[in-house]
Design an enzyme around this catalytic site. Sequence first.
Site, PDB file in Angstrom:
ATOM      1  N   THR A 102      -2.019   2.488   2.701  1.00  0.00           N
ATOM      2  CA  THR A 102      -2.264   1.188   3.289  1.00  0.00           C
ATOM      3  C   THR A 102      -0.669   0.313   3.283  1.00  0.00           C
ATOM      4  OG1 THR A 102      -2.757  -0.122   1.324  1.00  0.00           O
ATOM      5  CG2 THR A 102      -4.471   1.045   2.792  1.00  0.00           C
ATOM      6  N   ASP A 103      -0.568  -0.610   3.744  1.00  0.00           N
ATOM      7  CA  ASP A 103       0.353  -1.517   3.309  1.00  0.00           C
ATOM      8  C   ASP A 103      -0.038  -2.459   2.128  1.00  0.00           C
ATOM      9  OD1 ASP A 103       2.797  -2.778   3.100  1.00  0.00           O
ATOM     10  OD2 ASP A 103       2.922  -3.387   5.192  1.00  0.00           O
ATOM     11  N   TYR A 104       0.785  -3.299   1.322  1.00  0.00           N
ATOM     12  CA  TYR A 104       0.548  -3.938   0.374  1.00  0.00           C
ATOM     13  C   TYR A 104      -0.618  -4.689   0.506  1.00  0.00           C
ATOM     14  CZ  TYR A 104       2.510  -5.955  -4.054  1.00  0.00           C
ATOM     15  OH  TYR A 104       2.686  -6.295  -5.189  1.00  0.00           O
TER      16      TYR A 104
END
Length: 761
Positions: A288-290
């Site tokens: 995922t992104d952050y």
Amino acid sequence: MYYKKISCVLVAAAITVSGFAQPKKVAAPQSKMDQFVTNLMQKMTLEEKIGQLTQYTSDMALTGPSIRAGYKDDIQKGNVGSIFNAYTPAYTRQLQEMAVKNTRLHIPLIFGYDVIHGHKTIFPIPLGESSSWDLAAMEKSAHIAAAEASADGLHWTFAPMVDIARDPRWGRVAEGAGEDVWLGSQIATARVKGFQGAGFDGTTIMACTKHYAGYGFVQGGRDYNVVDVSQRTLWETILPPFKATVDAGVGSFMTSFNEIAGVPATANKWLVNDVLKKQWNYKGFVVTDYTAINEMVNHGNVANEKEAGEAAINAGIDMDMQGAVFAKYLKQSVSEGKVKIQTVNDAVRRVLEAKYKLGLFADPYKYCNEERAKTEIMSTANLDAARDIARKSLVLLKNYQQVLPLKKSGSIALIGPLGDDKRDMIGNWSGAGDWHKSVSLLEGMKAVAGAGVEINYAKGANFTDNKAIVDQMNTQGGDLVTDDPETLLKQAMDVARKADVIVMAVGESQGMTGEAASRSDISIPESQQRLMREIYTLGKPVVLVLMNGRPLTLQWEDAHFPAILETWFAGTEAGNAIADVLFGNYNPAGKLTISFPRSVGQIPVYYDMKKTGRPADPNNKYSSKYLDIPNDPLYPFGYGLSYTNFSYTQPVVDKKAIKTTDKLNVSVTVSNTGNYDGEEVVQLYIRDVVGSVTRPMKQLRNFRKVFLRKGESKEIKFTLTNEDLKFYDANMKYTSEPGDFKVFVGSNSRDTQEADFKLIP
Ligand code: BGC
């Protein structure tokens, strides 16, 4: 859904044609990797599996890198599979030892980092590099970045960003390859090849294609905002560069922060499971992104983090970046039957396979090499390569009456906040880069011009006098200094009055572009505009050297100054590279990969637009146009000048009609008619005149970067095949359609000459 239907039809057809179902394929023998991973997974508890799907950040304290106590504990318990933002051989070795020595199954960590445009030797920002149209150079810069990063303990970069971006208000246009799908796909491939090389021998790193998908289409150019695009835009414009990296063998993917038509990308089963993993047969893992899983609670598609985690893993997400949602809730979700154990197993297998491919099971310390770090990082060869690609990335936007190149004599006033600046040269996303080591424009100009030129510098203006912007940037780690504007202006005018020529280094500070740096007004900030207006009154020749991470609106500048050089944020060697161009040691050949609008009101403006039912017609009020400005951008896609001139003949096609199995040869003669040797990017576009759905007026299909000596002519030949003519038809089938086509060849997307041909059934 759609492809599923097709595959059912195909299976049915196979049965009818042969009269009986095909025998089942015999399973391929298990590879060594499969055997290894299967054995390992048999030993793993559910907690250990979830650990592999969990990624946490390292921190940077004043005393050096540090890991939070809780994370340290988690690493030692086997609750972490990956750490990011940690590098240097000594530090990564220390963390790796925690995992390998203390955990029951000794599984190594994978270390990721945003190695976006160089590790320590910083190359131009990606948008800048893309302006070189030099795929080999971009591959090389990624390769050098990988060599330095891998010597510094890293295994994995969160790059390339392949988001097609057509809204310069979005700060992240700086991180991609511009607006074009075809070129963007080529560049994405080159960057993956550069990072990953021919295999993971310890000097390359795993790439990560991001941000999947649609992030470049955030509404209003506001970062993280909603995306709502049609299936056609997704397939035609957004997805191709992602697919290209799958074909190039990219090891990992990152989902994007945005939702698409109501479903956050991180919970988008169609996008991740169905398209990426099944339809494209992608074998790597998806991170995922952050904290993107946690953010779904804000999106409002789930009620809480536990549900968010279930939505994510069930959509095909394999690793949770920083959110700790899998760590906290996944075990419970499995026990409640909300997530199948097979789903967890698939994710774990993908992560373990990546570690296996990187060689970490064979040697967890393979990338912790003090010796290589000492000799290879910022080596002379790497700095030379950075200077070379920086020069290739610069785009000459205007050069009236050959103001450039500058003479290596007389006196020059260098004015502007970017003239004697090191920090901004390396741009943003240059985390490991040491800006103290970058070359400022003043230093570069002095070194390249030599003793025969007197160069005096004055800052002239602050980046911006807008306190709200300065405060916002500085509270978020920025370093904008503001001085008294009147004193700055007076100093600059005094310096400028004494000079023969004025070079003005203006634009954005690096923090004004990149993530969370959207701007509603993309002009040069008012403080610097005032400086430009005052300098203009002196009536001296002025060369604008622009530094910025996005297209700017430059109507006033274009109308008032004779020479404009776009230099982006050109990296560690920026000052030298820009000076090479200013003083004519290097003849610029960069071409824009993103249109520069005349004003914000034109956005989105990009070259492969469609005609509409009422094409712009100055004599018809009721046609598609603005009252106040033309429709086309100030500087179009593919545009950039040279110190020499090139002329083109009309393109010639070798056949008037082709079948889908034929090849069409297109030739054109390009001549260097000016006074310098130089390079030209010869661009080929096509138009499908009538389609079952409307087609863009021009689409890039090929280019050639050629070097021509002064007075030299060359015939350039391109070959078009049926593949180049395909698009998603009215039924979303990827095919070509018989009919009339146009082919255009020229120096940019606006200035082309054309020929016609037909595709016949
Ligand atoms: C960015 C990603 C980046 C990640 C890790 C996020 O905020 O959107 O592009 O890779 O942080 O640093």
